[in-house]
Design an enzyme around this catalytic site. Structure first.
Site, PDB file in Angstrom:
ATOM      1  N   CYS A   2     -41.527 -13.371  40.152  1.00  0.00           N
ATOM      2  CA  CYS A   2     -42.180 -13.702  41.416  1.00  0.00           C
ATOM      3  C   CYS A   2     -42.569 -15.185  41.392  1.00  0.00           C
ATOM      4  O   CYS A   2     -43.005 -15.707  40.379  1.00  0.00           O
ATOM      5  CB  CYS A   2     -43.435 -12.893  41.713  1.00  0.00           C
ATOM      6  SG  CYS A   2     -43.126 -11.131  41.818  1.00  0.00           S
ATOM      7  N   ARG A  27     -37.087 -17.104  40.369  1.00  0.00           N
ATOM      8  CA  ARG A  27     -38.078 -16.230  39.743  1.00  0.00           C
ATOM      9  C   ARG A  27     -38.054 -14.813  40.292  1.00  0.00           C
ATOM     10  O   ARG A  27     -38.760 -13.932  39.802  1.00  0.00           O
ATOM     11  CB  ARG A  27     -39.484 -16.809  39.948  1.00  0.00           C
ATOM     12  CG  ARG A  27     -39.655 -18.199  39.390  1.00  0.00           C
ATOM     13  CD  ARG A  27     -41.040 -18.716  39.670  1.00  0.00           C
ATOM     14  NE  ARG A  27     -42.023 -17.988  38.906  1.00  0.00           N
ATOM     15  CZ  ARG A  27     -42.438 -18.328  37.692  1.00  0.00           C
ATOM     16  NH1 ARG A  27     -41.956 -19.391  37.118  1.00  0.00           N
ATOM     17  NH2 ARG A  27     -43.335 -17.614  37.066  1.00  0.00           N
ATOM     18  N   TRP A  74     -39.968 -10.392  42.753  1.00  0.00           N
ATOM     19  CA  TRP A  74     -39.159  -9.560  41.853  1.00  0.00           C
ATOM     20  C   TRP A  74     -39.927  -8.254  41.749  1.00  0.00           C
ATOM     21  O   TRP A  74     -41.026  -8.212  41.195  1.00  0.00           O
ATOM     22  CB  TRP A  74     -39.010 -10.229  40.492  1.00  0.00           C
ATOM     23  CG  TRP A  74     -38.088  -9.498  39.570  1.00  0.00           C
ATOM     24  CD1 TRP A  74     -36.731  -9.613  39.514  1.00  0.00           C
ATOM     25  CD2 TRP A  74     -38.450  -8.539  38.557  1.00  0.00           C
ATOM     26  NE1 TRP A  74     -36.230  -8.785  38.539  1.00  0.00           N
ATOM     27  CE2 TRP A  74     -37.259  -8.107  37.937  1.00  0.00           C
ATOM     28  CE3 TRP A  74     -39.650  -7.999  38.133  1.00  0.00           C
ATOM     29  CZ2 TRP A  74     -37.241  -7.172  36.912  1.00  0.00           C
ATOM     30  CZ3 TRP A  74     -39.641  -7.062  37.109  1.00  0.00           C
ATOM     31  CH2 TRP A  74     -38.432  -6.664  36.509  1.00  0.00           C
ATOM     32  N   ASN A 100     -48.433 -12.931  41.553  1.00  0.00           N
ATOM     33  CA  ASN A 100     -47.381 -12.818  40.541  1.00  0.00           C
ATOM     34  C   ASN A 100     -48.022 -12.203  39.308  1.00  0.00           C
ATOM     35  O   ASN A 100     -48.953 -12.774  38.753  1.00  0.00           O
ATOM     36  CB  ASN A 100     -46.814 -14.210  40.214  1.00  0.00           C
ATOM     37  CG  ASN A 100     -45.946 -14.197  38.975  1.00  0.00           C
ATOM     38  OD1 ASN A 100     -45.354 -13.170  38.640  1.00  0.00           O
ATOM     39  ND2 ASN A 100     -45.861 -15.324  38.294  1.00  0.00           N
ATOM     40  N   GLY A 101     -47.515 -11.029  38.896  1.00  0.00           N
ATOM     41  CA  GLY A 101     -48.088 -10.369  37.726  1.00  0.00           C
ATOM     42  C   GLY A 101     -48.170  -8.875  37.970  1.00  0.00           C
ATOM     43  O   GLY A 101     -47.498  -8.347  38.857  1.00  0.00           O
ATOM     44  N   GLU A 487     -24.565 -13.590  22.312  1.00  0.00           N
ATOM     45  CA  GLU A 487     -24.872 -14.428  23.478  1.00  0.00           C
ATOM     46  C   GLU A 487     -23.702 -14.429  24.470  1.00  0.00           C
ATOM     47  O   GLU A 487     -23.900 -14.365  25.686  1.00  0.00           O
ATOM     48  CB  GLU A 487     -25.223 -15.851  22.999  1.00  0.00           C
ATOM     49  CG  GLU A 487     -25.475 -16.882  24.076  1.00  0.00           C
ATOM     50  CD  GLU A 487     -26.596 -16.536  25.050  1.00  0.00           C
ATOM     51  OE1 GLU A 487     -27.341 -15.566  24.828  1.00  0.00           O
ATOM     52  OE2 GLU A 487     -26.684 -17.226  26.076  1.00  0.00           O
ATOM     53  N   LYS A 491     -23.997 -13.149  28.324  1.00  0.00           N
ATOM     54  CA  LYS A 491     -23.630 -13.989  29.475  1.00  0.00           C
ATOM     55  C   LYS A 491     -22.684 -13.238  30.394  1.00  0.00           C
ATOM     56  O   LYS A 491     -22.846 -13.239  31.605  1.00  0.00           O
ATOM     57  CB  LYS A 491     -22.936 -15.284  29.041  1.00  0.00           C
ATOM     58  CG  LYS A 491     -23.718 -16.444  28.543  1.00  0.00           C
ATOM     59  CD  LYS A 491     -24.764 -17.047  29.422  1.00  0.00           C
ATOM     60  CE  LYS A 491     -26.022 -16.250  29.455  1.00  0.00           C
ATOM     61  NZ  LYS A 491     -27.098 -16.592  28.599  1.00  0.00           N
ATOM     62  N   GLU A 494     -24.530 -10.176  32.204  1.00  0.00           N
ATOM     63  CA  GLU A 494     -25.593 -10.452  33.176  1.00  0.00           C
ATOM     64  C   GLU A 494     -25.091 -11.111  34.455  1.00  0.00           C
ATOM     65  O   GLU A 494     -25.703 -10.932  35.505  1.00  0.00           O
ATOM     66  CB  GLU A 494     -26.754 -11.237  32.562  1.00  0.00           C
ATOM     67  CG  GLU A 494     -26.495 -12.679  32.239  1.00  0.00           C
ATOM     68  CD  GLU A 494     -27.719 -13.387  31.654  1.00  0.00           C
ATOM     69  OE1 GLU A 494     -28.857 -13.023  31.990  1.00  0.00           O
ATOM     70  OE2 GLU A 494     -27.532 -14.312  30.861  1.00  0.00           O
ATOM     71  N   HIS A 510     -16.854   0.304  11.983  1.00  0.00           N
ATOM     72  CA  HIS A 510     -17.820   1.396  11.814  1.00  0.00           C
ATOM     73  C   HIS A 510     -18.116   2.103  13.134  1.00  0.00           C
ATOM     74  O   HIS A 510     -19.141   2.765  13.266  1.00  0.00           O
ATOM     75  CB  HIS A 510     -19.105   0.865  11.179  1.00  0.00           C
ATOM     76  CG  HIS A 510     -18.880   0.297   9.813  1.00  0.00           C
ATOM     77  ND1 HIS A 510     -18.633   1.091   8.715  1.00  0.00           N
ATOM     78  CD2 HIS A 510     -18.803  -0.981   9.378  1.00  0.00           C
ATOM     79  CE1 HIS A 510     -18.443   0.317   7.651  1.00  0.00           C
ATOM     80  NE2 HIS A 510     -18.528  -0.951   8.035  1.00  0.00           N
ATOM     81  N   LYS A 609     -35.591 -15.290  36.438  1.00  0.00           N
ATOM     82  CA  LYS A 609     -35.517 -16.293  35.384  1.00  0.00           C
ATOM     83  C   LYS A 609     -36.672 -16.171  34.400  1.00  0.00           C
ATOM     84  O   LYS A 609     -36.497 -16.320  33.205  1.00  0.00           O
ATOM     85  CB  LYS A 609     -35.537 -17.674  36.048  1.00  0.00           C
ATOM     86  CG  LYS A 609     -35.418 -18.833  35.089  1.00  0.00           C
ATOM     87  CD  LYS A 609     -33.997 -19.033  34.680  1.00  0.00           C
ATOM     88  CE  LYS A 609     -33.803 -20.091  33.642  1.00  0.00           C
ATOM     89  NZ  LYS A 609     -32.588 -19.862  32.863  1.00  0.00           N
TER      90      LYS A 609
HETATM   91  O1  M6R Z   1     -37.822 -18.014  29.199  1.00  0.00           O
HETATM   92  P1  M6R Z   1     -37.369 -17.245  27.990  1.00  0.00           P
HETATM   93  O2  M6R Z   1     -36.447 -18.012  27.129  1.00  0.00           O
HETATM   94  O3  M6R Z   1     -38.526 -16.686  27.214  1.00  0.00           O
HETATM   95  O4  M6R Z   1     -36.567 -16.021  28.579  1.00  0.00           O
HETATM   96  C1  M6R Z   1     -36.060 -15.023  27.746  1.00  0.00           C
HETATM   97  C2  M6R Z   1     -35.072 -14.166  28.469  1.00  0.00           C
HETATM   98  O5  M6R Z   1     -35.655 -13.545  29.577  1.00  0.00           O
HETATM   99  C3  M6R Z   1     -33.837 -14.945  28.930  1.00  0.00           C
HETATM  100  O6  M6R Z   1     -33.229 -15.607  27.878  1.00  0.00           O
HETATM  101  C4  M6R Z   1     -32.818 -14.000  29.596  1.00  0.00           C
HETATM  102  O7  M6R Z   1     -32.282 -13.138  28.653  1.00  0.00           O
HETATM  103  C5  M6R Z   1     -31.719 -14.785  30.315  1.00  0.00           C
HETATM  104  N1  M6R Z   1     -31.356 -14.111  31.519  1.00  0.00           N
HETATM  105  C6  M6R Z   1     -30.492 -14.926  29.515  1.00  0.00           C
HETATM  106  O8  M6R Z   1     -29.491 -15.614  30.165  1.00  0.00           O
END
Ligand code: M6R
Length: 614
Positions: A2, A27, A74, A100-101, A487, A491, A494, A510, A609
């Site tokens: 948010c 956000r 969000w 926000n929260g 990673e 990517k 997501e 395995h 984000k």
């Molecule tokens: O702001 P942060 O690095 O703490 O965020 C952690 C994760 O939420 C963030 O890396 C998330 O996994 C991203 N969407 C990855 O691309």
């Protein structure tokens, strides 16, 4: 999660708030809403979906007013629809509030308020706040700020809020606890409030970052006043923003994610600038200088993080253990805090976070601090909560990362962890001088090598075209390339919604090998180094089951080239630095596949984000 933004001053509030919401949309983008005070009346405009939906709707209406609040959501409690959108308002329509929260005790408060006759229209936790403040105001002859203070004393949970009141047309009242809030101070008693500085930077560089449990009153006549929840008055600490407006624009790229991938030669360089000199043979991380010996003597270094940042920590674990011979454990922040971890004063806990606001990471740090550990931070966002609660830390200096999928933040985090590993190893004497110098020189050369990889983008796009319709994908790597595989898989899933998993290459046999058939793309990091031959064997195993191999290899490779369906070459470098290079083609592959599948690359579905809820 948010984004909140608010304005009070002499200008029209609507365009400022709308622009601010667009900046904060990363956000959360389930819905957006604005409340404006005009002619002694609170007008509310809310729409499900993106800020552009709200804009389309509100542009047909009167949006005048010099004071207003806005929110991009969000969803946590209640569906993403118009009604659950913020701002929420009191039953008489005189108060409006954005949040926000999460209010954890909202259920109890809601029942009490319903018993007192309040009508709830939404399914959100937030709505209790506006009725609670209204209830206090109606029963006691006190100011709006005091009513907000008393209400927040009854609340448990996390919040950044801004309240607008028809009866207080000259002020806004804001407060924070565990969710970020910045106050921008313009000229002539003009004020901006926002979740981060991005909606503020084009109007003023003077900001105050609110601390937990602080309430800010911004008043056209009386200026800024800050009080603690305990009613103690605080002196605002005004800081100068270093953020530049250009960093918030796409700069000619189709998406922020692509821009951020292409920024990596610069962001990696900015990250080590002034912190290493290969010619003179030194490395320094000023922020943690006073903690170097503590790190060297530590019983354990525990790294806590989430998502991509957790993958960076995994790379850090390989580096610090290999070079500095210090015991490192990497923990998911969310798991760490709930399993009663054994931590003591000889442990150093390092939080790694792009935003510096991730709720689980913050909570893990607080737990570690409570148990007496030294807590350090590696963050990108200057002034963020993690950077402020830690004993010390290092900023990554990657610049604002707007794309929800993290790219340049990851390589910057790995760069900092590499510098840390080198510093500790050198100081501790666990690395030879010649190896130390080789890695320093190789690290200095990384930005140019990333540039070279980016030149292969057309070829990478062709590979993406071949696999864009896949249902699944596997990513394999060994050693520090294993977190790179994780990673790469994150990517892809997501932003393109293709199911993808990362594995240590040897683990494939395995279980995951059962998935392999001619439809399965398998991305393998097969660069030269200690495990090269073993990875070649793993590639053979995939080929024997007709899987498709896309291999990241070292320039000049011959053996894997003969086996793989596609190869992407990366320049040669020290084995410890391979993650900084091998990640880049995987970012590009995911980006192109997502674009080809018509996905919203910068704002993937269901994500935000900055994950400020636990
Ligand atoms: O702001 P942060 O690095 O703490 O965020 C952690 C994760 O939420 C963030 O890396 C998330 O996994 C991203 N969407 C990855 O691309």
């Amino acid at each position: 999660m948010c984004g909140i933004v608010a304005y009070i001053g002499k200008k029209q509030a609507y365009p400022i708030i709308l622009k601010g919401l667009k900046r904060l949309e990363y956000r959360g983008y389930d819905s957006a809403g604005i409340a404006l005070l005009n002619n002694n009346k609170v007008n509310i405009y809310k729409k499900q979906g993106k800020v552009s939906n709200l804009e389309e709707y509100a542009n047909t209406l009167d949006t005048s007013g010099n004071i207003g609040i806005g929110h991009t959501r969000w969803a946590t409690h209640g569906l993403p629809n118009d009604i659950n959108s913020h701002p929420h308002f009191s039953n008489d329509g005189k108060l409006a509030l954005i949040h926000n929260g999460i209010i954890e005790n909202y259920d109890v408060l809601k029942k009490e308020l319903i018993n007192r006759g309040y009508k709830f229209v939404s399914e959100t936790d937030t709505e209790v706040l506006v009725h609670l403040i209204d209830d206090i105001l109606k029963n006691e002859r006190i100011s709006l700020a005091e009513a907000v203070r008393l209400a927040l004393n009854e609340v448990t949970g996390a919040y950044a809020i801004v309240v607008l009141s028809q009866d207080n047309p000259d002020q806004l009242v804001a407060a924070r606890k565990s969710s970020p809030l910045v106050v921008g101070i313009g000229s002539d008693n003009e004020f901006f409030l926002a979740s981060d500085a991005t909606p503020i930077v084009e109007y003023t560089k003077q900001v105050v970052y609110l601390n937990d449990e602080e309430i800010a009153v911004v008043d056209i006549n009386e200026g800024l006043k800050i009080v603690h929840l305990s009613n103690q008055e605080k002196t605002p600490y005004i800081q100068e923003l270093e953020l530049h407006l250009e960093a918030l624009e796409k700069g000619g790229f189709e998406h922020f994610m692509l821009k951020e991938i292409y920024e990596q030669p610069r962001s990696i360089h900015d990250c080590f600038r002034g912190r290493l000199n290969a010619e003179e043979g030194w490395v320094a991380l000023g922020g943690i200088k006073d903690y170097e010996q503590k790190l060297i003597n530590a019983n354990r270094i525990i790294m806590v993080a989430c998502g991509t940042s957790w993958h960076a920590c995994q790379v850090g674990e390989y580096l610090i253990e290999d070079l500095a011979r210090i015991n490192v454990e990497v923990e998911y922040a969310s798991e760490f805090r709930y399993r009663n971890p054994i931590i003591n004063e000889n442990d150093v806990v390092i939080a790694v976070s792009q935003s510096g606001e991730t709720a689980d990471t913050l909570a893990a740090l607080e737990l570690a601090k409570h148990k007496g550990a030294t807590i350090l931070g590696i963050c990108n966002v200057v002034g963020s909560s993690i950077s402020r609660i830690t004993d010390a830390g290092s900023y990554t200096h990657a610049g604002p990362e707007i794309g929800v999928a993290s790219t340049k933040a990851f390589t910057a985090q790995v760069t900092i962890l590499t510098l840390m590993a080198l510093k500790l190893a050198h100081k501790k004497g666990t690395i030879s001088e010649s190896r130390f110098h080789t890695i320093l020189s190789d690290l200095e050369a990384i930005p140019d090598k990333v540039k070279k990889i980016l030149e292969s983008d057309d070829k990478i796009k062709e590979i993406a075209e071949v696999y864009k319709d896949s249902q699944n994908a596997l990513y394999l790597g060994r050693g520090s390339s294993f977190p790179v595989a994780l990673e790469g898989a994150l990517k892809l899933k997501e932003i393109s919604y293709i199911h993808a998993e990362g594995y240590p290459a040897a683990e494939m046999k395995h279980g995951p090998i059962a998935l392999i058939d001619e439809e399965m793309p398998v991305f393998v990091i097969a660069t030269k180094g200690n495990s090269y031959e073993k990875v070649v064997s793993n590639i053979q195993e995939v080929k024997a089951r007709k899987g498709k191999i896309i291999a990241i290899v070292t320039e000049g490779d011959v053996q894997v080239k003969e086996l793989a369906d596609h190869v992407i070459e990366i320049p040669d470098t020290d084995e410890n630095l391979v993650p900084l290079l091998a990640t880049v083609p995987l970012q590009l592959i995911s980006y192109h596949i997502a674009v080809m599948r018509d996905c919203n690359v910068d704002q993937p579905r269901n994500l935000a984000k900055s994950v400020t809820v636990e």
